[in-house]
Write a protein that holds these residues in place. Structure first.
Motif, PDB file in Angstrom:
ATOM      1  N   ARG A 172      19.421   2.504  12.579  1.00  0.00           N
ATOM      2  CA  ARG A 172      20.584   2.381  11.691  1.00  0.00           C
ATOM      3  C   ARG A 172      20.240   2.678  10.239  1.00  0.00           C
ATOM      4  O   ARG A 172      21.146   2.739   9.398  1.00  0.00           O
ATOM      5  N   TRP A 173      18.965   2.801   9.927  1.00  0.00           N
ATOM      6  CA  TRP A 173      18.558   2.988   8.523  1.00  0.00           C
ATOM      7  C   TRP A 173      19.056   4.339   8.000  1.00  0.00           C
ATOM      8  O   TRP A 173      19.610   4.430   6.924  1.00  0.00           O
ATOM      9  N   THR A 174      18.901   5.434   8.796  1.00  0.00           N
ATOM     10  CA  THR A 174      19.437   6.781   8.490  1.00  0.00           C
ATOM     11  C   THR A 174      19.432   7.086   6.991  1.00  0.00           C
ATOM     12  O   THR A 174      20.471   7.376   6.414  1.00  0.00           O
ATOM     13  N   ASP A 175      18.296   7.047   6.394  1.00  0.00           N
ATOM     14  CA  ASP A 175      18.180   7.255   4.953  1.00  0.00           C
ATOM     15  C   ASP A 175      16.947   8.118   4.740  1.00  0.00           C
ATOM     16  O   ASP A 175      15.951   7.950   5.439  1.00  0.00           O
ATOM     17  N   ALA A 176      17.029   9.017   3.782  1.00  0.00           N
ATOM     18  CA  ALA A 176      15.857   9.861   3.510  1.00  0.00           C
ATOM     19  C   ALA A 176      14.706   9.009   2.986  1.00  0.00           C
ATOM     20  O   ALA A 176      13.537   9.344   3.195  1.00  0.00           O
ATOM     21  N   ALA A 177      15.015   7.908   2.317  1.00  0.00           N
ATOM     22  CA  ALA A 177      13.971   7.041   1.778  1.00  0.00           C
ATOM     23  C   ALA A 177      13.262   6.313   2.918  1.00  0.00           C
ATOM     24  O   ALA A 177      13.900   5.932   3.899  1.00  0.00           O
ATOM     25  N   PRO A 178      11.947   6.126   2.805  1.00  0.00           N
ATOM     26  CA  PRO A 178      11.201   5.530   3.911  1.00  0.00           C
ATOM     27  C   PRO A 178      11.476   4.041   4.121  1.00  0.00           C
ATOM     28  O   PRO A 178      11.779   3.310   3.178  1.00  0.00           O
ATOM     29  N   ARG A 189       0.803  -1.231   0.000  1.00  0.00           N
ATOM     30  CA  ARG A 189       0.000   0.000   0.000  1.00  0.00           C
ATOM     31  C   ARG A 189       0.839   1.286   0.000  1.00  0.00           C
ATOM     32  O   ARG A 189       0.570   2.185  -0.800  1.00  0.00           O
ATOM     33  N   PRO A 190       1.851   1.429   0.866  1.00  0.00           N
ATOM     34  CA  PRO A 190       2.572   2.714   0.912  1.00  0.00           C
ATOM     35  C   PRO A 190       3.340   3.042  -0.363  1.00  0.00           C
ATOM     36  O   PRO A 190       3.747   4.189  -0.547  1.00  0.00           O
ATOM     37  N   TRP A 191       3.556   2.030  -1.212  1.00  0.00           N
ATOM     38  CA  TRP A 191       4.430   2.233  -2.379  1.00  0.00           C
ATOM     39  C   TRP A 191       3.651   2.391  -3.670  1.00  0.00           C
ATOM     40  O   TRP A 191       4.244   2.665  -4.712  1.00  0.00           O
ATOM     41  N   ARG A 192       2.324   2.220  -3.601  1.00  0.00           N
ATOM     42  CA  ARG A 192       1.552   2.161  -4.853  1.00  0.00           C
ATOM     43  C   ARG A 192       1.640   3.441  -5.671  1.00  0.00           C
ATOM     44  O   ARG A 192       1.609   3.396  -6.893  1.00  0.00           O
ATOM     45  N   GLU A 193       1.718   4.579  -5.004  1.00  0.00           N
ATOM     46  CA  GLU A 193       1.722   5.853  -5.733  1.00  0.00           C
ATOM     47  C   GLU A 193       3.142   6.363  -5.973  1.00  0.00           C
ATOM     48  O   GLU A 193       3.316   7.476  -6.454  1.00  0.00           O
ATOM     49  N   LEU A 194       4.148   5.597  -5.574  1.00  0.00           N
ATOM     50  CA  LEU A 194       5.533   6.065  -5.698  1.00  0.00           C
ATOM     51  C   LEU A 194       6.202   5.409  -6.911  1.00  0.00           C
ATOM     52  O   LEU A 194       5.883   4.264  -7.242  1.00  0.00           O
ATOM     53  N   PRO A 195       7.120   6.121  -7.549  1.00  0.00           N
ATOM     54  CA  PRO A 195       7.789   5.534  -8.718  1.00  0.00           C
ATOM     55  C   PRO A 195       8.847   4.518  -8.287  1.00  0.00           C
ATOM     56  O   PRO A 195       9.870   4.888  -7.715  1.00  0.00           O
ATOM     57  N   GLY A 243      13.162   2.910  -1.040  1.00  0.00           N
ATOM     58  CA  GLY A 243      12.739   2.615   0.323  1.00  0.00           C
ATOM     59  C   GLY A 243      12.951   1.157   0.640  1.00  0.00           C
ATOM     60  O   GLY A 243      13.576   0.419  -0.125  1.00  0.00           O
ATOM     61  N   ALA A 244      12.434   0.781   1.806  1.00  0.00           N
ATOM     62  CA  ALA A 244      12.514  -0.616   2.233  1.00  0.00           C
ATOM     63  C   ALA A 244      11.169  -1.009   2.823  1.00  0.00           C
ATOM     64  O   ALA A 244      10.489  -0.189   3.456  1.00  0.00           O
ATOM     65  N   SER A 245      10.814  -2.275   2.615  1.00  0.00           N
ATOM     66  CA  SER A 245       9.529  -2.778   3.091  1.00  0.00           C
ATOM     67  C   SER A 245       9.762  -4.118   3.783  1.00  0.00           C
ATOM     68  O   SER A 245      10.307  -5.045   3.171  1.00  0.00           O
ATOM     69  N   VAL A 246       9.403  -4.195   5.055  1.00  0.00           N
ATOM     70  CA  VAL A 246       9.498  -5.465   5.776  1.00  0.00           C
ATOM     71  C   VAL A 246       8.114  -5.848   6.284  1.00  0.00           C
ATOM     72  O   VAL A 246       7.260  -4.989   6.518  1.00  0.00           O
ATOM     73  N   LEU A 247       7.918  -7.150   6.438  1.00  0.00           N
ATOM     74  CA  LEU A 247       6.641  -7.592   6.995  1.00  0.00           C
ATOM     75  C   LEU A 247       6.556  -7.186   8.457  1.00  0.00           C
ATOM     76  O   LEU A 247       5.525  -6.696   8.909  1.00  0.00           O
ATOM     77  N   MET A 248       7.661  -7.351   9.194  1.00  0.00           N
ATOM     78  CA  MET A 248       7.610  -7.158  10.639  1.00  0.00           C
ATOM     79  C   MET A 248       8.886  -6.500  11.143  1.00  0.00           C
ATOM     80  O   MET A 248       9.993  -6.897  10.761  1.00  0.00           O
ATOM     81  N   GLU A 249       8.718  -5.514  12.007  1.00  0.00           N
ATOM     82  CA  GLU A 249       9.848  -4.833  12.643  1.00  0.00           C
ATOM     83  C   GLU A 249       9.864  -5.170  14.129  1.00  0.00           C
ATOM     84  O   GLU A 249       8.839  -5.048  14.805  1.00  0.00           O
ATOM     85  N   LEU A 250      11.035  -5.587  14.626  1.00  0.00           N
ATOM     86  CA  LEU A 250      11.189  -5.873  16.056  1.00  0.00           C
ATOM     87  C   LEU A 250      11.813  -4.639  16.702  1.00  0.00           C
ATOM     88  O   LEU A 250      13.022  -4.418  16.603  1.00  0.00           O
ATOM     89  N   THR A 251      10.994  -3.823  17.329  1.00  0.00           N
ATOM     90  CA  THR A 251      11.486  -2.516  17.802  1.00  0.00           C
ATOM     91  C   THR A 251      12.535  -2.657  18.896  1.00  0.00           C
ATOM     92  O   THR A 251      13.380  -1.777  19.059  1.00  0.00           O
ATOM     93  N   SER A 252      12.504  -3.753  19.653  1.00  0.00           N
ATOM     94  CA  SER A 252      13.438  -3.902  20.775  1.00  0.00           C
ATOM     95  C   SER A 252      14.891  -3.907  20.302  1.00  0.00           C
ATOM     96  O   SER A 252      15.801  -3.576  21.059  1.00  0.00           O
ATOM     97  N   LEU A 253      15.129  -4.266  19.026  1.00  0.00           N
ATOM     98  CA  LEU A 253      16.499  -4.344  18.516  1.00  0.00           C
ATOM     99  C   LEU A 253      16.928  -3.071  17.784  1.00  0.00           C
ATOM    100  O   LEU A 253      18.095  -2.938  17.397  1.00  0.00           O
ATOM    101  N   ASN A 254      15.964  -2.155  17.598  1.00  0.00           N
ATOM    102  CA  ASN A 254      16.275  -0.792  17.148  1.00  0.00           C
ATOM    103  C   ASN A 254      17.000  -0.733  15.805  1.00  0.00           C
ATOM    104  O   ASN A 254      17.817   0.167  15.581  1.00  0.00           O
TER     105      ASN A 254
END
Ligand code: AMP
Length: 172
Positions: A159-165, A43-49, A144-155
């Motif tokens: 480290r992504w530090t990228d303008a892309a979402p 969904r978040p990427w549908r309107e992006l090139p 950008g990057a798309s993952v199914l699941m993010e484990l916030t405890s590992l932060n």
């Protein structure tokens, strides 16, 4: 919360003591859950090139392939060493113990293509950063990057530090 999120199974002490493994296979095993999970990733990427999905071996392939179809773009696999023929680019990265690597075929992408990196789980972020570095060496622009699941405890997100979402369909 979507039905598919309830199907992710926690497996304590796998593959090593102290790790809680997130088993996504029950999501893939149920048609409606699989479809909903891929739609939530898309969904978040549908309107992006976006020109291509770069999917990370191995579970990233299972999500990256249907996501590429949903976004109507091609797929380039980022593989483990020893799997791809031809002229290769290899990106090594540190694991908790030792190192691993991701490998791509040189020339897999035309320069300047906008790519979406795809994996199943974001933990410490090391795998995704290696994928990003490899994509940049292929001449790609990171959409950008798309993952199914993010484990916030590992932060890993820090480290992504990228303008892309960086988008996670489920944050836990
Ligand atoms: P990391 O590089 O630490 O962000 O780890 C992400 C990679 O390792 C992904 O390719 C995941 O498939 C895998 N991974 C790491 N931690 C887990 C976990 N708790 N459950 C399932 N897969 C994991």
């Amino acid at each position: 919360m979507s039905e598919w999120t309830q199907l992710i199974r926690d497996v304590p002490d796998f593959p090593r003591p102290g790790i809680v493994f997130k088993d996504i296979m029950p999501v893939l095993g149920k048609a409606s859950a699989f479809a909903a999970a891929i739609e939530d990733m898309a969904r978040p990427w549908r309107e992006l090139p976006i020109d291509a999905v770069l999917a990370i071996e191995a579970r990233g392939f299972l999500l990256g392939a249907p996501l590429a179809r949903a976004l109507e773009v091609g797929l380039v696999p980022l593989r483990k060493p020893g799997k791809l023929p031809g002229i290769l680019l290899e990106q090594r990265y540190a694991l908790e113990y030792g190192t691993d690597a991701l490998v791509a075929q040189a020339g897999a992408l035309a320069p300047g293509k906008r790519v979406l990196l795809v994996d199943d789980v974001l933990a410490t972020g090391g795998t995704l950063l290696a994928a990003r570095a490899l994509a940049q060496r292929l001449g790609a622009q990171i959409a950008g990057a798309s993952v199914l699941m993010e484990l916030t405890s590992l932060n890993g997100r820090a480290r992504w530090t990228d303008a892309a979402p960086l988008h996670a369909a489920l944050v836990a």
